[in-house]
Write an enzyme that holds these catalytic residues in place. Structure first.
Site, mmCIF file in Angstrom:
data_model
loop_
_atom_site.group_PDB
_atom_site.id
_atom_site.type_symbol
_atom_site.label_atom_id
_atom_site.label_comp_id
_atom_site.label_asym_id
_atom_site.label_seq_id
_atom_site.Cartn_x
_atom_site.Cartn_y
_atom_site.Cartn_z
ATOM 1 C CB SER A 93 -67.842 53.148 19.119
ATOM 2 O OG SER A 93 -66.942 53.981 18.447
ATOM 3 C CG ASP A 138 -64.933 56.078 13.239
ATOM 4 O OD1 ASP A 138 -64.090 56.448 12.415
ATOM 5 O OD2 ASP A 138 -64.811 55.047 13.937
HETATM 6 O O1 PMV Z 1 -61.635 53.510 15.761
HETATM 7 P P1 PMV Z 1 -61.189 53.306 14.338
HETATM 8 O O2 PMV Z 1 -60.317 52.137 14.196
HETATM 9 O O3 PMV Z 1 -62.284 53.396 13.337
HETATM 10 O O4 PMV Z 1 -60.162 54.530 13.999
HETATM 11 C C1 PMV Z 1 -60.609 55.828 13.952
HETATM 12 C C2 PMV Z 1 -59.761 56.633 13.033
HETATM 13 C C3 PMV Z 1 -58.606 57.395 13.663
HETATM 14 O O5 PMV Z 1 -58.191 58.312 12.660
HETATM 15 C C4 PMV Z 1 -57.453 56.464 14.001
HETATM 16 C C5 PMV Z 1 -58.992 58.149 14.925
HETATM 17 C C6 PMV Z 1 -59.914 59.356 14.690
HETATM 18 O O6 PMV Z 1 -60.395 59.907 15.708
HETATM 19 O O7 PMV Z 1 -60.132 59.760 13.543
#
Ligand code: PMV
Length: 309
Positions: A93, A138
């Site tokens: 995403s 992300d």
């Molecule tokens: O959506 P993912 O699996 O890439 O996880 C994101 C990382 C977390 O630390 C779990 C959530 C965040 O907002 O940083």
């Protein structure tokens, strides 16, 4: 006239979940990601990929609306194409948000390349539709296209990222263990445990943050063995937080027996998702991906977008 943009996926090497509570994290952009193209149209629209579940279609429409609004609604039709597995912890995403933000901003101001800051701002509007209150790790990592140290301090609205020098490239095996619950629900379940036992969980978040800081220093020194050890310890701490599963643990142990210097789950984890193993050569990482018996690929992280796969 057609415009094109790319948003890379990411792997979190250290610090997921604790980053939501203000700890440092280490993440790197990978070669796989989302390509977005934009062609002139009468209004700002997204051609949604076919085969999506109704809830995901709705979320995608809302996320695109938020980005269109933030980018000034250029009159283009946007299409997206991805080679990232969805909902596996590889930042699909975030990559989508960055690719769409980039192409919309290019269409709004065709004379120049949009700044990384603007791309990050518009992508965050999309990420909020997907994840509620994400740490921002992300999409920030995707927008940077690099290996970054990231931190969003308690109470701050936005996180800050530092692009790292990577004197020794980081050869990774990325293994797809299986389907998992959405990040939003894994984060929410952890929040309930943390609210009930704040002191114990606070200690674990603090330890993860310290381990991430040590791993960041190891990357900058080109010390792969130290980074691998930090990853192993981080996986243990994630197990302590209740974020691993039998299948994730089995894949982590298998990667270690195949010669990984360190291995851990990556991303939200919980009941599935991906694990990563750090190797001292891309050839060893590749051999591990062919013998592990699960879908897997390699990605060698470097300072910038010069990824080798
Ligand atoms: O959506 P993912 O699996 O890439 O996880 C994101 C990382 C977390 O630390 C779990 C959530 C965040 O907002 O940083």
């Amino acid at each position: 006239m057609s415009l094109a943009a790319f948003g890379p996926g990411k792997v979190i090497l250290l610090g997921e979940h604790a980053v939501v509570y203000g700890a440092q994290a280490l993440a790197g952009a990978i070669a796989r990601g989302v390509h977005a193209t934009a062609t002139p149209a009468s209004s700002c629209t997204l051609v949604r990929p076919t085969g999506l579940k109704p809830a995901v279609r709705q979320q995608l429409a809302a996320a695109f609306e938020a980005a269109a609004e933030a980018a000034g609604r250029p009159a283009v039709q946007v299409r997206v194409e991805s080679d990232l597995p969805i909902s596996m912890g590889l930042g699909s995403s975030g990559a989508l948000s960055v690719a769409v933000a980039r192409v919309l901003l290019q269409a709004s101001a065709p004379s120049g390349t949009p700044s990384a800051r603007r791309v990050t701002e518009v992508a965050l509007e999309m990420e909020r539709q997907f994840h509620g209150t994400p740490s921002g790790l992300d999409h920030t990592c995707s927008a940077s296209g690099a290996v970054i140290a990231f931190r969003k301090r308690k109470g701050a609205e936005l996180g800050t990222a530092r692009t790292l020098e990577v004197p020794t490239p980081l050869p990774l095996a990325v293994v797809l263990v299986g389907e998992r619950s959405p990040t939003r629900s894994t984060v929410a379940a952890l929040r309930e445990r943390q609210a009930r036992w704040p002191v114990r969980y606070g200690r674990l978040f603090d330890q993860i943050g310290r381990t991430a800081a040590e791993g960041i220093a190891a990357v900058e020194q080109g010390d792969l063995a130290a980074l691998g050890d930090a990853m192993n310890v981080n996986h243990g701490l994630l197990c302590g937080l209740g974020l691993s599963s039998a299948a994730l643990d089995a894949a982590v142990h298998r990667l270690r027996s195949l010669g990984a210097l360190g291995a851990k789950l990556t991303g939200a984890g919980g009941d599935g998702g991906a694990v990563i193993g750090l190797f001292d050569s891309t050839a060893k990482a590749r051999r591990a991906t062919t013998s592990i018996g699960l879908p897997a690929f390699t990605s060698t992280l470097t300072r910038s977008e010069e990824h080798t796969t």
